[in-house]
Design an enzyme around this catalytic site. Sequence first.
Site, PDB file in Angstrom:
ATOM      1  N   GLY A  33       0.828  -1.200   0.000  1.00  0.00           N
ATOM      2  CA  GLY A  33       0.000   0.000   0.000  1.00  0.00           C
ATOM      3  C   GLY A  33       0.860   1.246   0.000  1.00  0.00           C
TER       4      GLY A  33
ATOM      5  N   LEU B  16       6.662   1.857   4.272  1.00  0.00           N
ATOM      6  CA  LEU B  16       7.742   2.248   3.367  1.00  0.00           C
ATOM      7  C   LEU B  16       8.407   3.557   3.812  1.00  0.00           C
ATOM      8  CD1 LEU B  16       6.168   1.387  -0.114  1.00  0.00           C
ATOM      9  CD2 LEU B  16       7.875   0.076   1.161  1.00  0.00           C
TER      10      LEU B  16
ATOM     11  N   HIS C 202      -4.330   1.476   7.474  1.00  0.00           N
ATOM     12  CA  HIS C 202      -2.967   2.025   7.585  1.00  0.00           C
ATOM     13  C   HIS C 202      -2.795   3.192   6.588  1.00  0.00           C
ATOM     14  CE1 HIS C 202       1.598   1.415   7.930  1.00  0.00           C
ATOM     15  NE2 HIS C 202       1.474   2.219   6.876  1.00  0.00           N
TER      16      HIS C 202
ATOM     17  N   HIS D 147      -2.478   7.533   6.889  1.00  0.00           N
ATOM     18  CA  HIS D 147      -1.466   8.400   6.278  1.00  0.00           C
ATOM     19  C   HIS D 147      -2.070   9.711   5.783  1.00  0.00           C
ATOM     20  CE1 HIS D 147       2.402   6.446   6.248  1.00  0.00           C
ATOM     21  NE2 HIS D 147       1.935   5.321   5.751  1.00  0.00           N
TER      22      HIS D 147
HETATM   23 ZN   LIG Z   1       2.778   3.464   5.830  1.00  0.00          ZN
END
Ligand SMILES: [Zn+2]
Length: 176
Positions: free
Chosen positions: A45, A101, A142, A146
């Site tokens: 993602g 990431l 998740h 963000h």
């Molecule tokens: Zn993330």
Amino acid sequence: MKLPLSYYGNPVLRKKCREVEEINDEIRRLVSDMSETLEAQNGIGLAAPQVGKDLRLFITKVPVPSKDDPDQWEDGPLYVFINPVLSEPSPESWESSEGCLSIPKVYVPVTRPYRIKVEATDLDGNRFTEEFSGLQARCCMHENDHINGVLMIDRTDKASRKEIDADLRRIKKEYR
Ligand SMILES: [Zn+2]
């Protein structure tokens, strides 16, 4: 085109992002670049602020169990969520280790609802609603965090947060 990632410490990751007003060439290009970036990073993602864009948009590509052999995983579909709205989280929740990431090599346990409903606009401008469970639901939550400036490290328990403190300081320095 692969895009550079924003890492922990970058203020864009703490923004409450803006709505996408129009699905134009710029947005289509961004989504295409984000999917190339996600693929290159082997992620499941990616949200717009992770590539420096203050926009309410994220993509997911969560593996699914193979139809031929349920013990094997295969590539899942690419989902594009523009201006998403999450609702009706299930009362059942589960804990799992999450990575990000934007916070390389850091993993923390996060408890999230097992199921969630997601309403969003797709790349054709159509509004759609779908209910997700398990890893796909977790990934949506998740990524949705963000675009509200929330990170997995805000959702882990105190002890786990403390354990990764040195890693976070290192990332902040290393990727500035
Ligand atoms: Zn993330």
